[in-house]
Design a protein around this motif. Structure first.
Motif, PDB file in Angstrom:
ATOM      1  N   GLU A  28       0.827  -1.212   0.000  1.00  0.00           N
ATOM      2  CA  GLU A  28       0.000   0.000   0.000  1.00  0.00           C
ATOM      3  C   GLU A  28       0.859   1.259   0.000  1.00  0.00           C
ATOM      4  O   GLU A  28       0.518   2.249  -0.634  1.00  0.00           O
ATOM      5  CB  GLU A  28      -0.964   0.002   1.186  1.00  0.00           C
ATOM      6  CG  GLU A  28      -2.082  -1.008   1.059  1.00  0.00           C
ATOM      7  CD  GLU A  28      -3.052  -0.751  -0.093  1.00  0.00           C
ATOM      8  OE1 GLU A  28      -3.199   0.398  -0.541  1.00  0.00           O
ATOM      9  OE2 GLU A  28      -3.660  -1.733  -0.553  1.00  0.00           O
ATOM     10  N   TYR A  29       1.994   1.223   0.708  1.00  0.00           N
ATOM     11  CA  TYR A  29       2.912   2.368   0.654  1.00  0.00           C
ATOM     12  C   TYR A  29       3.406   2.595  -0.767  1.00  0.00           C
ATOM     13  O   TYR A  29       3.461   3.725  -1.259  1.00  0.00           O
ATOM     14  CB  TYR A  29       4.111   2.164   1.586  1.00  0.00           C
ATOM     15  CG  TYR A  29       3.832   2.409   3.046  1.00  0.00           C
ATOM     16  CD1 TYR A  29       3.373   3.640   3.501  1.00  0.00           C
ATOM     17  CD2 TYR A  29       4.046   1.405   3.989  1.00  0.00           C
ATOM     18  CE1 TYR A  29       3.131   3.866   4.845  1.00  0.00           C
ATOM     19  CE2 TYR A  29       3.808   1.619   5.338  1.00  0.00           C
ATOM     20  CZ  TYR A  29       3.349   2.853   5.760  1.00  0.00           C
ATOM     21  OH  TYR A  29       3.107   3.076   7.093  1.00  0.00           O
ATOM     22  N   LEU A  30       3.756   1.511  -1.441  1.00  0.00           N
ATOM     23  CA  LEU A  30       4.248   1.626  -2.819  1.00  0.00           C
ATOM     24  C   LEU A  30       3.163   2.140  -3.762  1.00  0.00           C
ATOM     25  O   LEU A  30       3.438   2.945  -4.660  1.00  0.00           O
ATOM     26  CB  LEU A  30       4.809   0.290  -3.293  1.00  0.00           C
ATOM     27  CG  LEU A  30       6.051  -0.201  -2.533  1.00  0.00           C
ATOM     28  CD1 LEU A  30       6.437  -1.604  -2.983  1.00  0.00           C
ATOM     29  CD2 LEU A  30       7.207   0.777  -2.698  1.00  0.00           C
ATOM     30  N   LYS A  31       1.926   1.679  -3.560  1.00  0.00           N
ATOM     31  CA  LYS A  31       0.814   2.194  -4.367  1.00  0.00           C
ATOM     32  C   LYS A  31       0.617   3.681  -4.119  1.00  0.00           C
ATOM     33  O   LYS A  31       0.390   4.443  -5.056  1.00  0.00           O
ATOM     34  CB  LYS A  31      -0.479   1.430  -4.040  1.00  0.00           C
ATOM     35  CG  LYS A  31      -0.596   0.085  -4.709  1.00  0.00           C
ATOM     36  CD  LYS A  31      -1.826  -0.694  -4.289  1.00  0.00           C
ATOM     37  CE  LYS A  31      -3.121   0.043  -4.403  1.00  0.00           C
ATOM     38  NZ  LYS A  31      -4.295  -0.803  -4.048  1.00  0.00           N
ATOM     39  N   ALA A  32       0.711   4.098  -2.864  1.00  0.00           N
ATOM     40  CA  ALA A  32       0.547   5.513  -2.537  1.00  0.00           C
ATOM     41  C   ALA A  32       1.580   6.360  -3.271  1.00  0.00           C
ATOM     42  O   ALA A  32       1.241   7.387  -3.871  1.00  0.00           O
ATOM     43  CB  ALA A  32       0.654   5.728  -1.026  1.00  0.00           C
ATOM     44  N   VAL A  80       5.697   9.281   3.039  1.00  0.00           N
ATOM     45  CA  VAL A  80       5.411   7.864   2.777  1.00  0.00           C
ATOM     46  C   VAL A  80       6.721   7.084   2.718  1.00  0.00           C
ATOM     47  O   VAL A  80       6.829   5.995   3.298  1.00  0.00           O
ATOM     48  CB  VAL A  80       4.599   7.690   1.472  1.00  0.00           C
ATOM     49  CG1 VAL A  80       4.481   6.221   1.098  1.00  0.00           C
ATOM     50  CG2 VAL A  80       3.216   8.313   1.603  1.00  0.00           C
ATOM     51  N   LYS A  81       7.718   7.628   2.059  1.00  0.00           N
ATOM     52  CA  LYS A  81       9.011   6.947   1.975  1.00  0.00           C
ATOM     53  C   LYS A  81       9.647   6.792   3.353  1.00  0.00           C
ATOM     54  O   LYS A  81      10.272   5.768   3.632  1.00  0.00           O
ATOM     55  CB  LYS A  81       9.945   7.692   1.020  1.00  0.00           C
ATOM     56  CG  LYS A  81       9.568   7.510  -0.437  1.00  0.00           C
ATOM     57  CD  LYS A  81      10.518   8.247  -1.357  1.00  0.00           C
ATOM     58  CE  LYS A  81      10.166   7.998  -2.812  1.00  0.00           C
ATOM     59  NZ  LYS A  81      11.074   8.719  -3.735  1.00  0.00           N
ATOM     60  N   GLN A  82       9.478   7.789   4.211  1.00  0.00           N
ATOM     61  CA  GLN A  82      10.014   7.689   5.570  1.00  0.00           C
ATOM     62  C   GLN A  82       9.321   6.562   6.335  1.00  0.00           C
ATOM     63  O   GLN A  82       9.982   5.790   7.042  1.00  0.00           O
ATOM     64  CB  GLN A  82       9.822   9.010   6.319  1.00  0.00           C
ATOM     65  CG  GLN A  82      10.738  10.116   5.858  1.00  0.00           C
ATOM     66  CD  GLN A  82      10.395  11.444   6.506  1.00  0.00           C
ATOM     67  OE1 GLN A  82       9.765  11.504   7.552  1.00  0.00           O
ATOM     68  NE2 GLN A  82      10.802  12.527   5.855  1.00  0.00           N
ATOM     69  N   GLN A  83       8.002   6.483   6.195  1.00  0.00           N
ATOM     70  CA  GLN A  83       7.264   5.411   6.874  1.00  0.00           C
ATOM     71  C   GLN A  83       7.666   4.052   6.316  1.00  0.00           C
ATOM     72  O   GLN A  83       7.824   3.088   7.063  1.00  0.00           O
ATOM     73  CB  GLN A  83       5.768   5.625   6.742  1.00  0.00           C
ATOM     74  CG  GLN A  83       5.272   6.797   7.569  1.00  0.00           C
ATOM     75  CD  GLN A  83       3.789   7.053   7.390  1.00  0.00           C
ATOM     76  OE1 GLN A  83       3.210   6.797   6.346  1.00  0.00           O
ATOM     77  NE2 GLN A  83       3.175   7.581   8.431  1.00  0.00           N
ATOM     78  N   LEU A  84       7.848   3.988   5.014  1.00  0.00           N
ATOM     79  CA  LEU A  84       8.242   2.746   4.371  1.00  0.00           C
ATOM     80  C   LEU A  84       9.634   2.304   4.856  1.00  0.00           C
ATOM     81  O   LEU A  84       9.869   1.108   5.089  1.00  0.00           O
ATOM     82  CB  LEU A  84       8.232   2.934   2.852  1.00  0.00           C
ATOM     83  CG  LEU A  84       8.474   1.730   1.974  1.00  0.00           C
ATOM     84  CD1 LEU A  84       7.486   0.628   2.253  1.00  0.00           C
ATOM     85  CD2 LEU A  84       8.388   2.153   0.503  1.00  0.00           C
ATOM     86  N   ALA A  85      10.523   3.262   5.047  1.00  0.00           N
ATOM     87  CA  ALA A  85      11.889   2.937   5.481  1.00  0.00           C
ATOM     88  C   ALA A  85      11.917   2.372   6.906  1.00  0.00           C
ATOM     89  O   ALA A  85      12.847   1.658   7.273  1.00  0.00           O
ATOM     90  CB  ALA A  85      12.767   4.180   5.403  1.00  0.00           C
ATOM     91  N   LYS A  86      10.893   2.669   7.682  1.00  0.00           N
ATOM     92  CA  LYS A  86      10.834   2.183   9.072  1.00  0.00           C
ATOM     93  C   LYS A  86      10.359   0.735   9.159  1.00  0.00           C
ATOM     94  O   LYS A  86      10.392   0.142  10.236  1.00  0.00           O
ATOM     95  CB  LYS A  86       9.901   3.061   9.894  1.00  0.00           C
ATOM     96  CG  LYS A  86      10.423   4.456  10.111  1.00  0.00           C
ATOM     97  CD  LYS A  86       9.407   5.284  10.882  1.00  0.00           C
ATOM     98  CE  LYS A  86       9.879   6.710  11.027  1.00  0.00           C
ATOM     99  NZ  LYS A  86       8.878   7.539  11.740  1.00  0.00           N
ATOM    100  N   MET A  87       9.941   0.192   8.050  1.00  0.00           N
ATOM    101  CA  MET A  87       9.413  -1.187   8.064  1.00  0.00           C
ATOM    102  C   MET A  87      10.547  -2.198   8.106  1.00  0.00           C
ATOM    103  O   MET A  87      11.588  -2.049   7.632  1.00  0.00           O
ATOM    104  CB  MET A  87       8.552  -1.436   6.838  1.00  0.00           C
ATOM    105  CG  MET A  87       7.305  -0.589   6.837  1.00  0.00           C
ATOM    106  SD  MET A  87       6.209  -1.045   5.510  1.00  0.00           S
ATOM    107  CE  MET A  87       5.499  -2.514   6.231  1.00  0.00           C
TER     108      MET A  87
END
Length: 103
Positions: A62-66, A96-103
């Motif tokens: 979903e992050y990638l879709k966003a 979004v990229k920051q949130q994705l990097a925290k995964m």
């Protein structure tokens, strides 16, 4: 937008699914070729839906879709020569990229 807002408040996929369906349906009318500005706003809305889903457990897809939707929105805004929302869209992409990097 009301369905999207309800999805944010209640944090349920039910309203986000309906919001996504409504935004997607508008793309049949607001095509990139005929109305690039409206198309860009709908891409932005779809990006918000995906980002919201990702934030509530939807994960990496979903992050990638966003990100993809927000990138589309930026292109549409540029094609329509309406650059005002582009910096905000860039900020959304960065968040979004920051949130994705925290995964």
């Amino acid at each position: 937008m009301s369905l999207f807002n309800l999805g944010n408040i209640e944090r349920t996929g039910k309203y986000l699914d309906k919001a996504e369906a409504a935004f997607t349906a508008t793309l049949k009318v607001f095509t990139r070729q005929s109305q690039p500005l409206q198309w860009a706003f709908e891409q932005n809305n779809l990006g918000d839906v995906s980002w919201n889903r990702a934030s509530h457990g939807g994960g990496k897809p979903e992050y990638l879709k966003a990100i993809a939707f927000f990138e589309n929105a930026k292109q549409g805004f540029a094609e329509a020569s309406y650059t005002i929302p582009i910096p905000l869209t860039d900020q959304k992409i960065d968040l979004v990229k920051q949130q994705l990097a925290k995964m």
